[in-house]
Design a protein around this motif. Sequence first.
Motif, PDB file in Angstrom:
ATOM      1  N   SER A  62       0.848  -1.187   0.000  1.00 45.86           N
ATOM      2  CA  SER A  62       0.000   0.000   0.000  1.00 45.86           C
ATOM      3  C   SER A  62       0.884   1.237   0.000  1.00 45.86           C
ATOM      4  N   ASN A  63       0.239   2.391  -0.154  1.00 46.58           N
ATOM      5  CA  ASN A  63       0.965   3.656  -0.208  1.00 46.58           C
ATOM      6  C   ASN A  63       0.283   4.617   0.740  1.00 46.58           C
ATOM      7  N   CYS A  66      -1.873   7.180  -1.027  1.00 48.90           N
ATOM      8  CA  CYS A  66      -3.165   6.608  -1.468  1.00 48.90           C
ATOM      9  C   CYS A  66      -4.133   6.480  -0.302  1.00 48.90           C
ATOM     10  N   ASP A  69      -5.516   9.970   0.408  1.00 50.86           N
ATOM     11  CA  ASP A  69      -6.541  10.374  -0.586  1.00 50.86           C
ATOM     12  C   ASP A  69      -7.852   9.626  -0.350  1.00 50.86           C
ATOM     13  N   LYS A  70      -7.739   8.344  -0.060  1.00 53.00           N
ATOM     14  CA  LYS A  70      -8.946   7.558   0.212  1.00 53.00           C
ATOM     15  C   LYS A  70      -9.664   8.076   1.446  1.00 53.00           C
TER      16      LYS A  70
END
Length: 227
Positions: A62-63, A66, A69-70
């Motif tokens: 995962s990042n 990200c 943002d989610k």
Amino acid sequence: MGRGKIEIKRIENTSSRQVTFSKRRNGLLKKANELAVLCDAQVGVIIFSSTGKMFEFCSPLSNLQCLIDKYQKHVSVQGEGFGARQQLMYEMKRMEAENDKLEVLIRQYLGKDLTSFCLNDMIQLEQQLESSIDKVRKRKEEVLSQQLTNLRRKENILEDQNNYLYRMMPDNHAMVAIDQKPGPSAMMDLFGGVYQQDGVNEFPAYRLQPMQPNLQQVGFMSHDLQL
């Protein structure tokens, strides 16, 4: 003997506070990693120390960007839904208040719940009712006038149709001719008699035959002559 319970409050000693931060930070990041691996969850941890130094952790595969943002998208959607619900609740309350106000006005127009009215309120209500009655009467007159106009138009149409059907009936041609040519000449024309046209008498092919005499009377008269 077990370790005593530590009171949760700010550690005043700087060195002790730094050591505790380092230990608890490592324990928190370890627990976050275990949660991500054991439960297949997406975990992201961001820590800022008292000195402004940042520490972060992100679950495998995962990042962190990200995940951020989610998170922002999820929060914005929930915020929009919450705002829509709030707006809907506000609109419902406003409509309920408006409905209550209209019900009170209707009862007042019907002459009910007038105990709280003063003299000025009574006069104002009376004027409003008189104005409403005038409007209703004007509208009623307009509707009656329109209906009367429509009835007169229908009457004219029916009268024209009646006249047309009367002229088209074959039994009425003779009566129409009599009405157009009054007098004996018209009657003679109708039944084949003598009529005059342009000063000339025209006779149809009819002759008057004398009645035959009574033979007994003729014989009686001849017998008298012989005597």
